[in-house]
Design a protein around this motif. Structure first.
Motif, PDB file in Angstrom:
ATOM      1  N   LEU A  11       0.830  -1.203   0.000  1.00  0.00           N
ATOM      2  CA  LEU A  11       0.000   0.000   0.000  1.00  0.00           C
ATOM      3  C   LEU A  11       0.863   1.251   0.000  1.00  0.00           C
ATOM      4  O   LEU A  11       0.621   2.189  -0.763  1.00  0.00           O
ATOM      5  N   CYS A  12       1.886   1.274   0.818  1.00  0.00           N
ATOM      6  CA  CYS A  12       2.806   2.412   0.879  1.00  0.00           C
ATOM      7  C   CYS A  12       3.489   2.636  -0.462  1.00  0.00           C
ATOM      8  O   CYS A  12       3.546   3.757  -0.960  1.00  0.00           O
ATOM      9  N   SER A  47       2.496   1.714  -3.405  1.00  0.00           N
ATOM     10  CA  SER A  47       1.521   2.127  -4.414  1.00  0.00           C
ATOM     11  C   SER A  47       1.153   3.595  -4.272  1.00  0.00           C
ATOM     12  O   SER A  47       1.051   4.317  -5.264  1.00  0.00           O
ATOM     13  N   LYS A  48       0.955   4.037  -3.029  1.00  0.00           N
ATOM     14  CA  LYS A  48       0.546   5.426  -2.801  1.00  0.00           C
ATOM     15  C   LYS A  48       1.681   6.423  -2.962  1.00  0.00           C
ATOM     16  O   LYS A  48       1.501   7.469  -3.577  1.00  0.00           O
ATOM     17  N   HIS A  69       4.383   5.353  -6.335  1.00  0.00           N
ATOM     18  CA  HIS A  69       3.669   5.213  -7.605  1.00  0.00           C
ATOM     19  C   HIS A  69       3.973   3.895  -8.307  1.00  0.00           C
ATOM     20  O   HIS A  69       4.066   3.831  -9.522  1.00  0.00           O
ATOM     21  N   CYS A  98      -0.785  -2.907  -5.654  1.00  0.00           N
ATOM     22  CA  CYS A  98      -2.027  -3.237  -4.947  1.00  0.00           C
ATOM     23  C   CYS A  98      -2.405  -4.702  -5.137  1.00  0.00           C
ATOM     24  O   CYS A  98      -3.032  -5.297  -4.261  1.00  0.00           O
ATOM     25  N   CYS A 102      -6.437   0.538  -1.411  1.00  0.00           N
ATOM     26  CA  CYS A 102      -5.237   0.807  -2.200  1.00  0.00           C
ATOM     27  C   CYS A 102      -5.601   1.199  -3.630  1.00  0.00           C
ATOM     28  O   CYS A 102      -5.089   2.168  -4.168  1.00  0.00           O
ATOM     29  N   SER A 139      -7.160   4.759  -3.578  1.00  0.00           N
ATOM     30  CA  SER A 139      -6.275   5.877  -3.251  1.00  0.00           C
ATOM     31  C   SER A 139      -5.076   5.986  -4.192  1.00  0.00           C
ATOM     32  O   SER A 139      -4.636   7.083  -4.511  1.00  0.00           O
ATOM     33  N   ALA A 140      -4.541   4.866  -4.656  1.00  0.00           N
ATOM     34  CA  ALA A 140      -3.350   4.913  -5.501  1.00  0.00           C
ATOM     35  C   ALA A 140      -3.676   4.998  -6.987  1.00  0.00           C
ATOM     36  O   ALA A 140      -3.005   5.695  -7.738  1.00  0.00           O
ATOM     37  N   CYS A 142     -12.002   5.894   3.007  1.00  0.00           N
ATOM     38  CA  CYS A 142     -11.689   5.754   1.589  1.00  0.00           C
ATOM     39  C   CYS A 142     -12.461   6.785   0.771  1.00  0.00           C
ATOM     40  O   CYS A 142     -11.891   7.450  -0.100  1.00  0.00           O
ATOM     41  N   GLU A 169     -11.072  10.277   1.330  1.00  0.00           N
ATOM     42  CA  GLU A 169      -9.768  10.512   0.704  1.00  0.00           C
ATOM     43  C   GLU A 169      -9.850  10.622  -0.808  1.00  0.00           C
ATOM     44  O   GLU A 169      -9.077  11.356  -1.421  1.00  0.00           O
ATOM     45  N   THR A 170     -10.779   9.918  -1.413  1.00  0.00           N
ATOM     46  CA  THR A 170     -10.840   9.898  -2.875  1.00  0.00           C
ATOM     47  C   THR A 170     -11.769  10.938  -3.467  1.00  0.00           C
ATOM     48  O   THR A 170     -11.787  11.120  -4.676  1.00  0.00           O
TER      49      THR A 170
END
Length: 84
Positions: free
Chosen positions: A34-35, A37-38, A41, A45, A57, A60-61, A79, A82-83
């Motif tokens: 997750l880290c 991916s976010k 880049h 996921c 994931c 957000s990513a 989620c 954030e999106t």
């Protein structure tokens, strides 16, 4: 309740490791993917085993509309917040 606590722990880990260069330090494979991916880049996921974390994931990513897949109500609302 256990999922809620694990999600809060996950969120705390992200709050402490906002720099992309720190993703390699994370031991938990789902959290690390997750880290990466976010913040780095990377398209990692697909490596996440937990379905709720995977949907978070992807949302957000990748910008996918996958928040509806999350079963935990608190994670789903986070989620969506954030999106949007």
């Amino acid at each position: 309740m256990k999922r809620y606590i694990s999600f809060l722990l996950l969120f705390t880990v992200f709050a402490l490791t906002l720099e992309a260069k720190n993703c390699w330090k994370i031991k938990n494979k789902d959290t690390k993917a997750l880290c990466e991916s976010k913040f780095e880049h990377k398209k990692n996921c697909w490596r996440i085993k937990d379905n709720d974390t995977k949907a978070y994931c992807e949302a957000s990513a990748y910008g996918k509309n996958s928040c509806w897949k999350i079963k935990n109500a608190d994670e789903k609302e986070m989620c969506i917040a954030e999106t949007k």
